[in-house]
Design an enzyme around this catalytic site. Structure first.
Site, PDB file in Angstrom:
ATOM      1  N   LYS A 169       1.294  -0.948  -0.437  1.00 37.07           N
ATOM      2  CA  LYS A 169      -0.078   0.060  -0.198  1.00 37.07           C
ATOM      3  C   LYS A 169       1.188   1.094  -0.105  1.00 37.07           C
ATOM      4  O   LYS A 169       2.285   0.983   0.124  1.00 37.07           O
ATOM      5  CB  LYS A 169      -1.013  -0.189   1.100  1.00 37.07           C
ATOM      6  CG  LYS A 169      -2.154   0.717   1.248  1.00 37.07           C
ATOM      7  CD  LYS A 169      -3.386   0.336   0.546  1.00 37.07           C
ATOM      8  CE  LYS A 169      -4.325   1.270  -0.554  1.00 37.07           C
ATOM      9  NZ  LYS A 169      -5.053   0.518  -0.449  1.00 37.07           N
ATOM     10  N   ASP A 205      -7.083   4.660  -3.947  1.00 40.34           N
ATOM     11  CA  ASP A 205      -7.945   4.512  -3.043  1.00 40.34           C
ATOM     12  C   ASP A 205      -8.290   6.191  -3.036  1.00 40.34           C
ATOM     13  O   ASP A 205      -8.518   6.707  -3.563  1.00 40.34           O
ATOM     14  CB  ASP A 205      -6.811   3.886  -2.194  1.00 40.34           C
ATOM     15  CG  ASP A 205      -6.934   3.461  -0.925  1.00 40.34           C
ATOM     16  OD1 ASP A 205      -7.509   2.547  -0.567  1.00 40.34           O
ATOM     17  OD2 ASP A 205      -7.311   4.182   0.250  1.00 40.34           O
TER      18      ASP A 205
END
Ligand code: NDP
Length: 450
Positions: free
Chosen positions: A129, A169
């Site tokens: 991430k 995201d």
């Protein structure tokens, strides 16, 4: 299981103290390790070779400076992160978040969750991430582009279609992915389409990727209800957020015959008893990038409640789908939902329910789908995008959505069967954590101590 708890407790304490001050990461680790008591009781060998300690330690953490110039000619500096958590199952895979609240702890929690989520999809992708504390709100298109270019100027050396493949995201959608891909291509002089997912169709994106997380979450909830002889049809639904996940959750709920009566953004929420007008939400959030408050100014059937003056979780519904951000649904919200007769909670966002809220749902017998299972449709479709890029192919929307629906069914059934196997039928949190863990753990053991 006392003996097992005694072995796990010092290990959890060690992980927490090694990562001091990273509350969201602690929360995510604690939840997964708590679920493992039952696995360790059956398979104590998982305690060998510091396997659990290694699983909680990212393989690599990159923190970097992101300098850029705003429209006034002033130099701005932000911090960029990429946490390459686990590559036992494939290249690191996970989104990039641009939000002022982003810290290393946020990205570590998201990378940790992503590792098990990606394992649950059954596809060959590891977990990672990234993000930045950059706040895109109110920034011009030119500023967004310069920021994305600067971010990628540093990050590109750590990426690659066989190494690390980011996606979007919070705060990172198709526009930002385009700017980052453009800069990657320029720096590397390679048209490496598979290095980023969430691309636009015109340069190698996959049909249905934009819709995939929201659609997938609804497929999961529908499957849960079906397994109890029920369905989404005719149910009142509340969806928090009004970004990518929320919008396509609303779209699929409507297709399945549900009625979404409320959605939100970070300033407040709207309630529309006539059913949320999705075209209007898309126009406000996707086209004009404005505030959800405008919805109630345009729609007379709606009312707007500003943040701090009420909670979206007080709006009565049978299905709640938190789809904005972590820890947005606390025990207070959970109690209110339960008092109003909620049947199902499906997490579209990552870790939107606090541990206390999850406990309230469990005690009340509410069907609860944790984000790492319910929102896995996004990353699964990213993996389908990688497949299409690798084979220089482009599938139809129907083909891609059919694959997505089947992946979500499999994830649901894997979680349900695993929960049953470990003596807690209906506990999707336990099922998801154990099934994800076992896949990652088995791959790590096969690769030796690395
Ligand atoms: P977007 O940026 O498109 O939308 C986020 C939405 O949540 C916006 O409505 C935003 O409001 C609201 N929001 C963000 N931060 C906060 C906050 N601190 N408090 C209240 N509201 C907030 O992001 P996505 O829809 O892509 O992501 C939403 C969630 O889903 C995240 O948890 C993400 O990690 C998760 N997720 C996303 C996937 C994807 O494919 N995009 C895949 C899997 C999970 P505002 O407009 O005011 O900022």
């Amino acid at each position: 299981m006392k003996g097992v708890d005694e072995k796990l407790a010092p290990m959890i304490a060690e992980v927490l103290s090694r990562n001091a001050g990273e509350g969201e990461f602690h929360q995510a680790v604690q939840e997964v390790l708590d679920s493992l008591t039952r696995v360790i009781a059956k398979r104590p060998d998982y305690l060998n070779d510091a396997l659990l300690e290694r699983i909680c330690e990212p393989e690599r953490q990159i923190i970097f400076r992101v300098p850029w110039i705003d429209d006034k000619g002033q130099v701005q500096v932000n911090r960029g992160f990429r946490v390459q958590f686990n590559s036992a199952l494939g290249p690191y895979k996970g989104g990039i978040r641009f939000h002022p609240s982003v810290t290393l702890g946020t990205i570590k929690f998201l990378g940790f969750e992503q590792t098990f989520k990606n394992a649950l999809t059954g596809m060959p992708i590891g977990g990672g991430k990234g993000g930045s504390d950059f706040n895109p709100r109110g920034r011009s298109n030119g500023e967004i582009m310069r920021f994305c270019q600067s971010f990628m100027t540093e990050l590109h050396r750590h990426l690659g279609e066989y190494t690390d493949v980011p996606a979007g995201d919070i705060g990172v959608g198709g526009r930002e992915i385009g700017y980052m891909f453009g800069q990657y291509k320029r720096l590397t002089n390679r048209y490496e389409a598979g290095v980023l997912t969430g691309k636009a169709l015109v340069y190698g994106g996959s049909r249905a990727r934009t819709e995939a997380t929201g659609y997938g979450a609804v497929y999961f909830v529908e499957r849960m209800l079906q397994s109890r002889g029920d369905s989404v049809e005719g149910k009142r639904v509340v969806v928090s957020g009004s970004g990518n996940v929320a919008i396509y959750t609303i779209e699929k709920i409507r297709e399945f015959g549900g009625i979404v009566v409320a959605c939100s953004d970070s300033n407040g929420f709207v309630v529309d008893e006539a059913g949320i007008d999705l075209d209007l939400v898309k126009d406000i959030k996707e086209v004009r990038r404005a505030r959800i408050a405008e919805y109630a100014e345009i729609k007379k059937s709606a009312r707007y409640v500003e943040r701090g003056h009420g909670s979206i979780w007080d709006v009565p519904c049978q299905i709640a789908m938190p789809s904005a951000t972590q820890n947005e649904l606390t025990d207070k919200g959970a109690r209110s939902l339960v008092a109003n007769g909620v049947l199902v909670v499906g997490e579209g966002a990552n870790m939107p329910s606090t541990p206390e809220a999850v406990r309230v749902f469990k005690e009340a017998g509410v069907l609860f789908a944790p984000g790492k299972a319910a929102n896995a449709g996004g990353v699964a479709t990213s993996a389908l995008e990688m497949q299409q890029n690798a084979s220089r192919d482009s599938w139809t929307f129907e083909q891609t959505e059919t694959r997505l629906a089947s992946i979500m069914r499999n994830i649901h059934d894997t979680c349900a069967q695993t929960a049953e196997e470990y003596g807690e039928p209906g506990d999707y949190v336990l099922g998801a954590n154990i099934a994800g863990f076992v896949r990652v753990a088995e791959a790590m053991r096969a690769l030796g101590v690395i």
